[in-house]
Design an enzyme around this catalytic site. Structure first.
Site: not given
Ligand code: BEZ
Ligand code: FE2
Length: 405
Positions: A62, A64, A142, A146, A179, A206, A209, A308
């Site tokens: 894992h 990035h 990824e 939201s 994500h 994830h 966490e 990470d």
């Molecule tokens: C998003 O909706 O892209 C998002 C939401 C929370 C943290 C990071 C990204």
């Molecule tokens: Fe990560």
């Protein structure tokens, strides 16, 4: 045919002496050096030297790479403090992360014996460097987003990236990453899991966490509420802990972190055949706590130790991570934990992702990491500990039988 002749070898979870390996791109035969010489009289013999230990190449599940430019930009100490700093500085960090910076990050992994890594790709910007590296790459495309208004656009972009990774070949294993439960809309999440299931692609996410994530998913309150009001103008989580877990019921998944998971969630994860990535330094730096390794062990949940990305760590050196894991789980038996940690970067991740590596066994890929101890160990059983304590850099590295270092 070539023959590697180390002083010690890590095989079936233990350390042995007087065992050599004949190999081409795969391991052909494992036996005493004299027997191998007789069988392959024309083979090139590579003596690994004094106090050498041969391991299967290490697997870092894992990272990035796209955030490799970070050193002193992102804020550590608390998860929301960090996440705020990611949102504020993301574009600048991504813009300054060119191929040279990503290649340097990859080289650091090679130097520490990593022959396979799991790259979480947010934008696909690193696909080219991943195609060029001699390492094998599990390329986790990824999915994040939201906001319902953008789901279709984000999902189409995700599919394009998945397709590009499928066409990449060159050691790229296409995979998907969700994500997190707070950042991916369940509609898109379910569609992405169908795609992964259809093509049998590895999945990671994830999960649990930070304490703030747990509070948000359980009661919709806390620092995440402020975060969502500020950046997304929303006030309610899109899913619960149990609901999120249930989405993955039919797709064994590599859950990243689980520092805030309780026994009941770990039991569920065990029952469903999932696995865990344990990133102790990232967890410490972002104020997330510590994975309950005792319960993970009791439940026999397969786990990997992973670094990470440089967005939440100071190096991608797998030995640095193993050292930290050794220190952080101070209640564990030192020698047993050292051996378990070596398995968490070799046989365990290989099994989790169905890789033909991670073990010294005939027919496996000839991926080797050879380290040198400063002196001869008095006991074979202590070699894992001494390796973790005294190694920063491997002596040599082979991938599919090719000498890389
Ligand atoms: C998003 O909706 O892209 C998002 C939401 C929370 C943290 C990071 C990204
Ligand atoms: Fe990560």
């Amino acid at each position: 045919m070539r023959i590697l002749n180390p002083n010690y070898i890590y095989i079936d979870g233990d350390f042995k002496r007087d065992i050599a390996i004949a190999f081409n791109s795969k391991i052909e035969l494992i036996d005493n050096i004299e027997i191998l010489k007789d069988k392959y009289p024309d083979a090139e013999i590579i003596n690994c030297g004094k106090n050498s230990v041969l391991y299967p190449g290490f697997i870092n599940t894992h990272i990035h790479l796209e955030f490799s430019a970070n050193r002193t930009t992102l804020k550590y100490g608390n998860f929301i403090r960090w996440l705020d700093s990611v949102i504020e500085n993301r574009d600048r960090l991504l813009d300054s992360c060119d191929s040279a910076i990503m290649e340097e990050a990859i080289q650091e992994m090679l130097n520490s014996g990593v022959t396979t890594f799991g790259e979480v790709s947010s934008f696909g910007a690193e696909l080219e460097v991943c195609k060029q590296t001699p390492q094998k790459v599990i390329f986790f495309n990824e999915l994040i987003g939201s906001n319902v208004a953008y789901i279709d656009a984000l999902y189409s972009d995700f599919l394009i990236r998945v397709q590009a990774s499928k066409e990449a070949k060159n050691g790229i294993i296409p995979a998907i990453a969700i994500h997190s439960p707070y950042s991916v809309h369940p509609i898109a999440l379910k569609r992405a899991l169908e795609v992964a299931k259809r093509d049998n692609m590895p999945i990671s996410t994830h999960f649990l966490e930070s304490p703030e994530e747990r509070e948000w998913l359980e009661s919709g309150s806390g620092k995440f509420l402020e975060f969502f009001k500020k950046y997304f103008n929303t006030t309610k989580p899109m899913t619960t802990i149990d609901e999120f877990l249930s989405y993955f019921d039919n797709t064994p998944t590599h859950f990243i972190h689980l520092t805030q998971a309780k026994e009941k969630e770990l039991e569920y994860i065990s029952k469903k055949g999932h696995s865990i990535a344990h990133c102790p330094r990232s967890n410490r730096l972002l104020g997330c706590g510590r994975l309950d390794l005792e319960i993970v062990k009791d439940l026999n949940i397969p786990f990997s130790v992973a670094t990470d990305g440089l967005s939440s760590n100071s190096s991608l050196n797998i030995f640095d991570e193993l050292y930290s894991a050794l220190m952080i789980h101070s209640g564990e038996d030192l020698i047993e934990l050292s051996k378990l940690l070596i398995s968490s970067v070799t046989a365990q991740p290989a099994k989790i992702f169905n890789l033909n590596s991670g073990e010294i066994r005939e027919g496996k890929d000839a991926d080797f990491a050879i380290v040198k101890l400063p002196n001869a160990p008095l006991s074979l059983n202590d070699i894992a500990l001494y390796t973790i304590l005294h190694t920063k850099k491997v002596e040599s590295l082979f991938i599919d039988g090719e000498k890389i270092i």
